[in-house]
Design a protein around this motif. Structure first.
Motif, PDB file in Angstrom:
ATOM      1  N   VAL A 185       7.752  21.024  -3.236  1.00 58.67           N
ATOM      2  CA  VAL A 185       7.094  21.706  -2.124  1.00 58.67           C
ATOM      3  C   VAL A 185       5.825  20.936  -1.771  1.00 58.67           C
ATOM      4  O   VAL A 185       5.099  20.493  -2.655  1.00 58.67           O
ATOM      5  CB  VAL A 185       6.732  23.166  -2.508  1.00 58.67           C
ATOM      6  CG1 VAL A 185       6.008  23.863  -1.374  1.00 58.67           C
ATOM      7  CG2 VAL A 185       7.964  23.948  -2.904  1.00 58.67           C
ATOM      8  N   THR A 186       5.551  20.806  -0.487  1.00 55.72           N
ATOM      9  CA  THR A 186       4.345  20.128  -0.009  1.00 55.72           C
ATOM     10  C   THR A 186       3.216  21.142   0.163  1.00 55.72           C
ATOM     11  O   THR A 186       3.432  22.219   0.704  1.00 55.72           O
ATOM     12  CB  THR A 186       4.615  19.434   1.341  1.00 55.72           C
ATOM     13  OG1 THR A 186       5.731  18.580   1.208  1.00 55.72           O
ATOM     14  CG2 THR A 186       3.408  18.637   1.802  1.00 55.72           C
ATOM     15  N   VAL A 232       1.016  25.950   2.389  1.00 59.06           N
ATOM     16  CA  VAL A 232       2.235  25.711   1.620  1.00 59.06           C
ATOM     17  C   VAL A 232       3.404  25.652   2.595  1.00 59.06           C
ATOM     18  O   VAL A 232       3.587  26.563   3.403  1.00 59.06           O
ATOM     19  CB  VAL A 232       2.463  26.838   0.585  1.00 59.06           C
ATOM     20  CG1 VAL A 232       3.713  26.585  -0.221  1.00 59.06           C
ATOM     21  CG2 VAL A 232       1.265  26.982  -0.327  1.00 59.06           C
ATOM     22  N   CYS A 233       4.199  24.595   2.514  1.00 55.32           N
ATOM     23  CA  CYS A 233       5.329  24.413   3.426  1.00 55.32           C
ATOM     24  C   CYS A 233       6.403  25.469   3.152  1.00 55.32           C
ATOM     25  O   CYS A 233       6.980  25.526   2.072  1.00 55.32           O
ATOM     26  CB  CYS A 233       5.912  23.016   3.270  1.00 55.32           C
ATOM     27  SG  CYS A 233       7.290  22.703   4.400  1.00 55.32           S
ATOM     28  N   ARG A 234       6.666  26.307   4.135  1.00 51.47           N
ATOM     29  CA  ARG A 234       7.657  27.370   4.007  1.00 51.47           C
ATOM     30  C   ARG A 234       9.071  26.801   3.930  1.00 51.47           C
ATOM     31  O   ARG A 234       9.913  27.295   3.185  1.00 51.47           O
ATOM     32  CB  ARG A 234       7.545  28.334   5.181  1.00 51.47           C
ATOM     33  CG  ARG A 234       8.559  29.475   5.133  1.00 51.47           C
ATOM     34  CD  ARG A 234       8.446  30.420   6.307  1.00 51.47           C
ATOM     35  NE  ARG A 234       7.237  31.222   6.150  1.00 51.47           N
ATOM     36  CZ  ARG A 234       6.345  31.413   7.114  1.00 51.47           C
ATOM     37  NH1 ARG A 234       6.506  30.849   8.287  1.00 51.47           N
ATOM     38  NH2 ARG A 234       5.292  32.152   6.918  1.00 51.47           N
ATOM     39  N   LYS A 235       9.326  25.728   4.663  1.00 51.25           N
ATOM     40  CA  LYS A 235      10.671  25.150   4.678  1.00 51.25           C
ATOM     41  C   LYS A 235      11.032  24.562   3.314  1.00 51.25           C
ATOM     42  O   LYS A 235      12.135  24.745   2.815  1.00 51.25           O
ATOM     43  CB  LYS A 235      10.785  24.079   5.762  1.00 51.25           C
ATOM     44  CG  LYS A 235      12.192  23.555   5.950  1.00 51.25           C
ATOM     45  CD  LYS A 235      12.259  22.595   7.123  1.00 51.25           C
ATOM     46  CE  LYS A 235      13.656  22.038   7.277  1.00 51.25           C
ATOM     47  NZ  LYS A 235      13.738  21.092   8.388  1.00 51.25           N
ATOM     48  N   CYS A 236      10.093  23.858   2.694  1.00 57.01           N
ATOM     49  CA  CYS A 236      10.325  23.318   1.336  1.00 57.01           C
ATOM     50  C   CYS A 236      10.615  24.453   0.363  1.00 57.01           C
ATOM     51  O   CYS A 236      11.528  24.365  -0.462  1.00 57.01           O
ATOM     52  CB  CYS A 236       9.097  22.556   0.833  1.00 57.01           C
ATOM     53  SG  CYS A 236       8.719  21.022   1.684  1.00 57.01           S
ATOM     54  N   GLU A 250       1.590  30.270   4.083  1.00 57.56           N
ATOM     55  CA  GLU A 250       2.830  29.522   4.282  1.00 57.56           C
ATOM     56  C   GLU A 250       2.894  29.110   5.749  1.00 57.56           C
ATOM     57  O   GLU A 250       2.680  29.927   6.640  1.00 57.56           O
ATOM     58  CB  GLU A 250       4.040  30.374   3.904  1.00 57.56           C
ATOM     59  CG  GLU A 250       4.206  30.518   2.413  1.00 57.56           C
ATOM     60  CD  GLU A 250       5.499  31.191   2.031  1.00 57.56           C
ATOM     61  OE1 GLU A 250       6.380  30.501   1.495  1.00 57.56           O
ATOM     62  OE2 GLU A 250       5.611  32.399   2.271  1.00 57.56           O
ATOM     63  N   VAL A 251       3.156  27.834   5.977  1.00 54.81           N
ATOM     64  CA  VAL A 251       3.219  27.289   7.330  1.00 54.81           C
ATOM     65  C   VAL A 251       4.599  26.700   7.571  1.00 54.81           C
ATOM     66  O   VAL A 251       5.359  26.468   6.635  1.00 54.81           O
ATOM     67  CB  VAL A 251       2.135  26.207   7.550  1.00 54.81           C
ATOM     68  CG1 VAL A 251       0.750  26.808   7.445  1.00 54.81           C
ATOM     69  CG2 VAL A 251       2.293  25.071   6.574  1.00 54.81           C
ATOM     70  N   LYS A 252       4.909  26.454   8.823  1.00 60.00           N
ATOM     71  CA  LYS A 252       6.183  25.817   9.146  1.00 60.00           C
ATOM     72  C   LYS A 252       6.233  24.419   8.555  1.00 60.00           C
ATOM     73  O   LYS A 252       5.290  23.961   7.954  1.00 60.00           O
ATOM     74  CB  LYS A 252       6.378  25.770  10.656  1.00 60.00           C
ATOM     75  CG  LYS A 252       6.578  27.140  11.253  1.00 60.00           C
ATOM     76  CD  LYS A 252       6.865  27.048  12.719  1.00 60.00           C
ATOM     77  CE  LYS A 252       7.092  28.447  13.277  1.00 60.00           C
ATOM     78  NZ  LYS A 252       7.501  28.414  14.661  1.00 60.00           N
ATOM     79  N   CYS A 253       7.292  23.731   8.751  1.00 59.38           N
ATOM     80  CA  CYS A 253       7.530  22.419   8.147  1.00 59.38           C
ATOM     81  C   CYS A 253       6.346  21.467   8.368  1.00 59.38           C
ATOM     82  O   CYS A 253       5.843  21.314   9.477  1.00 59.38           O
ATOM     83  CB  CYS A 253       8.795  21.807   8.746  1.00 59.38           C
ATOM     84  SG  CYS A 253       9.240  20.229   8.007  1.00 59.38           S
ATOM     85  N   LEU A 254       5.922  20.836   7.271  1.00 61.95           N
ATOM     86  CA  LEU A 254       4.834  19.861   7.339  1.00 61.95           C
ATOM     87  C   LEU A 254       5.359  18.441   7.578  1.00 61.95           C
ATOM     88  O   LEU A 254       4.582  17.512   7.725  1.00 61.95           O
ATOM     89  CB  LEU A 254       4.005  19.906   6.052  1.00 61.95           C
ATOM     90  CG  LEU A 254       3.171  21.178   5.875  1.00 61.95           C
ATOM     91  CD1 LEU A 254       2.614  21.254   4.459  1.00 61.95           C
ATOM     92  CD2 LEU A 254       2.048  21.228   6.887  1.00 61.95           C
ATOM     93  N   GLY A 255       6.679  18.273   7.560  1.00 68.51           N
ATOM     94  CA  GLY A 255       7.269  16.991   7.910  1.00 68.51           C
ATOM     95  C   GLY A 255       7.450  15.998   6.777  1.00 68.51           C
ATOM     96  O   GLY A 255       7.907  14.888   7.006  1.00 68.51           O
ATOM     97  N   VAL A 256       7.103  16.377   5.548  1.00 69.49           N
ATOM     98  CA  VAL A 256       7.265  15.452   4.424  1.00 69.49           C
ATOM     99  C   VAL A 256       8.647  15.608   3.807  1.00 69.49           C
ATOM    100  O   VAL A 256       9.317  14.630   3.477  1.00 69.49           O
ATOM    101  CB  VAL A 256       6.163  15.673   3.363  1.00 69.49           C
ATOM    102  CG1 VAL A 256       6.361  14.765   2.179  1.00 69.49           C
ATOM    103  CG2 VAL A 256       4.803  15.448   3.992  1.00 69.49           C
ATOM    104  N   CYS A 257       9.093  16.824   3.600  1.00 73.28           N
ATOM    105  CA  CYS A 257      10.432  17.178   3.110  1.00 73.28           C
ATOM    106  C   CYS A 257      10.862  16.455   1.830  1.00 73.28           C
ATOM    107  O   CYS A 257      11.854  15.733   1.807  1.00 73.28           O
ATOM    108  CB  CYS A 257      11.471  16.961   4.204  1.00 73.28           C
ATOM    109  SG  CYS A 257      11.111  17.870   5.720  1.00 73.28           S
TER     110      CYS A 257
END
Length: 109
Positions: A78-79, A24-28, A66-73
């Protein structure tokens, strides 16, 4: 045979009860400031852990990490990457019902 190869390379293995892992994208999640659960204040990872009983530890039935940004944004979403289907990433809109998400991801309870 595989264990011997790992040992020869100096690597150890650890067992896990996970059937799959959800990334799960943490940044999203941070951009949404929650977005899930009954009041819309819970992060997607936390809501999924509560619904599915998964967790970060290896003794759970699935891992929700939860992982760092996956780059989809995506905006307002949430990605998620399901390790069982790595070629098909999911975009989960905020405020979507957790049961619908679980059903769409085809996760066993």
């Amino acid at each position: 045979m595989e264990a011997r190869r790992l040992k020869a390379a100096g690597l150890k293995s650890v067992r896990s009860h996970w059937s799959t892992a959800l990334l799960v994208c943490r940044k999203c999640s941070k951009r949404l400031d929650g977005g899930f659960g009954p009041k819309g204040r819970t992060s997607l990872a936390k809501a999924l852990r509560k619904e599915l009983g998964g967790g970060k530890d290896r003794k759970g039935k699935l891992g929700i990490i939860e992982v760092k940004c996956l780059g989809v944004c995506p905006r307002g979403a949430v990605t998620i990457v399901d390790a069982a289907h790595p070629g098909e990433w999911k975009i989960v809109p905020a405020r979507q019902d957790i049961e619908e998400i679980v059903s769409a991801l085809r996760l066993n309870r």
